[in-house]
Design a protein around this motif. Structure first.
Motif, PDB file in Angstrom:
ATOM      1  N   VAL A  70      50.719  53.759  31.115  1.00  0.00           N
ATOM      2  CA  VAL A  70      50.078  53.567  32.415  1.00  0.00           C
ATOM      3  C   VAL A  70      51.061  52.914  33.369  1.00  0.00           C
ATOM      4  O   VAL A  70      51.713  51.915  33.042  1.00  0.00           O
ATOM      5  CB  VAL A  70      48.810  52.699  32.285  1.00  0.00           C
ATOM      6  CG1 VAL A  70      48.287  52.305  33.652  1.00  0.00           C
ATOM      7  CG2 VAL A  70      47.737  53.453  31.519  1.00  0.00           C
ATOM      8  N   LEU A  71      51.186  53.489  34.559  1.00  0.00           N
ATOM      9  CA  LEU A  71      52.045  52.933  35.608  1.00  0.00           C
ATOM     10  C   LEU A  71      51.225  51.959  36.444  1.00  0.00           C
ATOM     11  O   LEU A  71      50.233  52.345  37.065  1.00  0.00           O
ATOM     12  CB  LEU A  71      52.591  54.065  36.479  1.00  0.00           C
ATOM     13  CG  LEU A  71      53.519  53.657  37.622  1.00  0.00           C
ATOM     14  CD1 LEU A  71      54.816  53.075  37.085  1.00  0.00           C
ATOM     15  CD2 LEU A  71      53.813  54.859  38.511  1.00  0.00           C
ATOM     16  N   ARG A  72      51.644  50.701  36.464  1.00  0.00           N
ATOM     17  CA  ARG A  72      50.869  49.669  37.160  1.00  0.00           C
ATOM     18  C   ARG A  72      51.458  49.279  38.504  1.00  0.00           C
ATOM     19  O   ARG A  72      50.734  48.796  39.376  1.00  0.00           O
ATOM     20  CB  ARG A  72      50.731  48.433  36.270  1.00  0.00           C
ATOM     21  CG  ARG A  72      49.882  48.704  35.034  1.00  0.00           C
ATOM     22  CD  ARG A  72      49.795  47.512  34.107  1.00  0.00           C
ATOM     23  NE  ARG A  72      48.856  47.772  33.017  1.00  0.00           N
ATOM     24  CZ  ARG A  72      49.158  48.418  31.910  1.00  0.00           C
ATOM     25  NH1 ARG A  72      50.398  48.871  31.742  1.00  0.00           N
ATOM     26  NH2 ARG A  72      48.255  48.626  30.979  1.00  0.00           N
ATOM     27  N   GLY A  73      52.746  49.451  38.682  1.00  0.00           N
ATOM     28  CA  GLY A  73      53.358  49.112  39.953  1.00  0.00           C
ATOM     29  C   GLY A  73      53.776  47.660  40.039  1.00  0.00           C
ATOM     30  O   GLY A  73      53.406  46.825  39.205  1.00  0.00           O
ATOM     31  N   ALA A  74      54.555  47.328  41.083  1.00  0.00           N
ATOM     32  CA  ALA A  74      55.118  45.990  41.244  1.00  0.00           C
ATOM     33  C   ALA A  74      54.042  44.932  41.439  1.00  0.00           C
ATOM     34  O   ALA A  74      54.200  43.783  41.041  1.00  0.00           O
ATOM     35  CB  ALA A  74      56.091  45.970  42.425  1.00  0.00           C
ATOM     36  N   ASN A  75      52.923  45.292  42.065  1.00  0.00           N
ATOM     37  CA  ASN A  75      51.845  44.349  42.323  1.00  0.00           C
ATOM     38  C   ASN A  75      50.604  44.633  41.487  1.00  0.00           C
ATOM     39  O   ASN A  75      49.529  44.089  41.766  1.00  0.00           O
ATOM     40  CB  ASN A  75      51.472  44.381  43.808  1.00  0.00           C
ATOM     41  CG  ASN A  75      52.608  43.954  44.704  1.00  0.00           C
ATOM     42  OD1 ASN A  75      53.023  42.793  44.672  1.00  0.00           O
ATOM     43  ND2 ASN A  75      53.134  44.866  45.496  1.00  0.00           N
ATOM     44  N   GLY A  76      50.742  45.504  40.493  1.00  0.00           N
ATOM     45  CA  GLY A  76      49.574  45.889  39.713  1.00  0.00           C
ATOM     46  C   GLY A  76      48.621  46.781  40.475  1.00  0.00           C
ATOM     47  O   GLY A  76      47.472  46.961  40.075  1.00  0.00           O
ATOM     48  N   ALA A  77      49.081  47.362  41.576  1.00  0.00           N
ATOM     49  CA  ALA A  77      48.190  48.097  42.477  1.00  0.00           C
ATOM     50  C   ALA A  77      48.473  49.594  42.534  1.00  0.00           C
ATOM     51  O   ALA A  77      47.966  50.282  43.425  1.00  0.00           O
ATOM     52  CB  ALA A  77      48.282  47.503  43.889  1.00  0.00           C
ATOM     53  N   ALA A  78      49.259  50.116  41.604  1.00  0.00           N
ATOM     54  CA  ALA A  78      49.508  51.555  41.603  1.00  0.00           C
ATOM     55  C   ALA A  78      48.185  52.300  41.427  1.00  0.00           C
ATOM     56  O   ALA A  78      47.362  51.935  40.588  1.00  0.00           O
ATOM     57  CB  ALA A  78      50.472  51.928  40.479  1.00  0.00           C
ATOM     58  N   GLY A  79      47.986  53.339  42.223  1.00  0.00           N
ATOM     59  CA  GLY A  79      46.774  54.135  42.118  1.00  0.00           C
ATOM     60  C   GLY A  79      45.611  53.641  42.959  1.00  0.00           C
ATOM     61  O   GLY A  79      44.518  54.201  42.871  1.00  0.00           O
ATOM     62  N   GLU A  80      45.828  52.614  43.771  1.00  0.00           N
ATOM     63  CA  GLU A  80      44.746  52.111  44.629  1.00  0.00           C
ATOM     64  C   GLU A  80      44.578  53.039  45.838  1.00  0.00           C
ATOM     65  O   GLU A  80      45.002  52.748  46.954  1.00  0.00           O
ATOM     66  CB  GLU A  80      45.046  50.683  45.081  1.00  0.00           C
ATOM     67  CG  GLU A  80      44.858  49.646  44.000  1.00  0.00           C
ATOM     68  CD  GLU A  80      43.398  49.530  43.577  1.00  0.00           C
ATOM     69  OE1 GLU A  80      42.539  49.289  44.441  1.00  0.00           O
ATOM     70  OE2 GLU A  80      43.123  49.694  42.373  1.00  0.00           O
ATOM     71  N   LEU A  81      43.928  54.172  45.602  1.00  0.00           N
ATOM     72  CA  LEU A  81      43.791  55.198  46.637  1.00  0.00           C
ATOM     73  C   LEU A  81      42.959  54.728  47.821  1.00  0.00           C
ATOM     74  O   LEU A  81      43.076  55.288  48.920  1.00  0.00           O
ATOM     75  CB  LEU A  81      43.157  56.453  46.041  1.00  0.00           C
ATOM     76  CG  LEU A  81      43.949  57.150  44.941  1.00  0.00           C
ATOM     77  CD1 LEU A  81      43.176  58.363  44.446  1.00  0.00           C
ATOM     78  CD2 LEU A  81      45.323  57.579  45.440  1.00  0.00           C
ATOM     79  N   ALA A  82      42.124  53.739  47.622  1.00  0.00           N
ATOM     80  CA  ALA A  82      41.325  53.221  48.733  1.00  0.00           C
ATOM     81  C   ALA A  82      42.202  52.696  49.861  1.00  0.00           C
ATOM     82  O   ALA A  82      41.763  52.621  51.013  1.00  0.00           O
ATOM     83  CB  ALA A  82      40.390  52.119  48.239  1.00  0.00           C
TER      84      ALA A  82
END
Length: 380
Positions: free
Chosen positions: A219-231
């Motif tokens: 799972v890719l989480r991103g630098a801020n843990g916010a990867a995939g936050e499409l909102a």
């Protein structure tokens, strides 16, 4: 009921490796453990003896080979312990307690408001002596660990419900928070529609929207843990129109879908559906207005899928969520995605509403095994 949260015993590196293999296999003979761990048979015999002494492994009968020989079969012992997985969903709290080989030991469901009681109910089904290794809580929010502090939901969206549930958690047990969509993506990867795919996107469409991104089986989480936050995608994006905070989620979410249904519903069609389930049922019956609303929703989801594909090129998109998982959306989503982007397979979720707690339990098991094995080498 209080539970044993004692630290795992320190293991040699070979015993640690054998324990991890045994947890993954569930049951195995010493020759099988040697093959899976890549260790010699004498080394495995010594490691198994060490694990038995620590009650981390136990004899579990015998197995016969094709030559007529029998071999002792081993499983995890009583000191291996258990893990707790909690899905703090928008309406329901689902809880699972699992052994470190993934075996389900207890489960409980209840309203979000009663989340603490639901957790207590599941834990009460465990023997008090069973060590609880780790806890994973799935929340509908970005999660991040600030230096020197425990993990917390990043916004007020999930903070209060997490705090209300956390009073039931046993003290001294490591707690890990994970985004609920990421947990569901893990369930699809291992047990659902994405099995055999190491890279894909899990697109959840329900009350909210979100994307679980899996690349190379992780799972890719991103630098801020916010990867995939499409909102957070800017919407609307047009001349003379100012994007608003989380406006895309507001537009595509289930509440707006039902509001558009009410606006379009003619009196001649009878009572207007008040739930997505009823809307899709009427569309399946051929009701023209319901089919039109569902068709437009499929087009909107297809455009969002095209945006995902433009950035990730995932090869596969799994549609899930309280509205996204309906197979009736697939033709429209596929058509719009094909029109706007390059070929990408789109399928419906097969794990359904349980996906988040299933993924959280899998993550908890992996972390629980790690708590037992991470001290490897201390005795070598």
């Amino acid at each position: 009921m209080e539970h044993d949260v004692a630290n795992a015993p320190r293991l040699t590196e070979s015993a640690s490796a054998v324990f991890a293999v045994l947890a993954g296999a569930g049951r195995a003979t010493r020759p099988q453990l040697a093959s899976l761990a890549g260790l010699s048979k004498p080394t495995v015999s010594s490691a198994v003896a060490e694990l038995e002494s620590a009650r981390l492994a136990a004899h579990s009968g015998t197995a016969s080979s094709g030559t007529g020989r029998t071999a002792a079969v081993y499983r995890l012992g009583p000191a291996a312990g258990a893990v707790l997985a909690v899905d703090l969903g928008p309406a329901l709290t689902r809880v699972r307690v699992c052994a470190l080989d993934g075996t389900l030991l207890a489960q409980a469901d209840g309203s979000r408001e009663d989340s603490a009681d639901v957790v207590r109910e599941a834990l009460d089904a465990l023997p008090a002596s069973a060590p609880l290794r780790t806890i994973v809580v799935a929340v509908g929010d970005v999660t991040a660990q600030r230096e020197g502090t425990a993990m917390r939901p990043a916004t007020a969206k999930a903070g209060p419900v997490f705090d209300a549930m956390a009073v039931a958690l046993p003290p001294g047990v490591p707690v890990h928070l994970e985004n609920n969509v990421n947990c569901a993506a893990l369930a699809e990867l291992h047990e659902g529609a994405a099995r055999g795919h190491h890279t894909f996107g899990y697109l959840r469409i329900g009350v909210g929207i979100g994307l679980g991104i899996v690349v190379g089986g992780r799972v890719l989480r991103g630098a801020n843990g916010a990867a995939g936050e499409l909102a957070r995608l800017p919407y609307p994006w047009d001349d003379g129109r100012e994007p608003r905070h989380e406006a895309l989620e507001e537009y595509i979410g289930a509440r707006s879908l039902l509001r558009r249904t009410a606006e379009a519903w003619p009196d001649a069609d009878g009572p207007c559906p008040r739930t997505a389930e009823r809307l899709f049922a009427l569309a399946g019956e051929g009701r023209a207005t319901a089919r039109a609303v569902v068709g437009r929703h499929a087009t909107d989801v297809g455009r969002l899928a095209a945006a995902v594909t433009a950035v990730l090129d995932p090869g596969l998109i799994v549609l899930g969520g309280s509205t996204g998982a309906y197979p009736q959306l697939l033709p429209g989503v596929r058509a719009e995605l094909t029109r706007l982007s390059w070929p990408t397979e789109v399928v419906s979720s097969t794990v359904g509403d349980l996906g988040t707690v299933v993924g959280a339990a899998r993550l908890a098991v992996a972390r629980g095994v790690q708590t037992v094995t991470e001290a490897a080498g201390a005795k070598d």
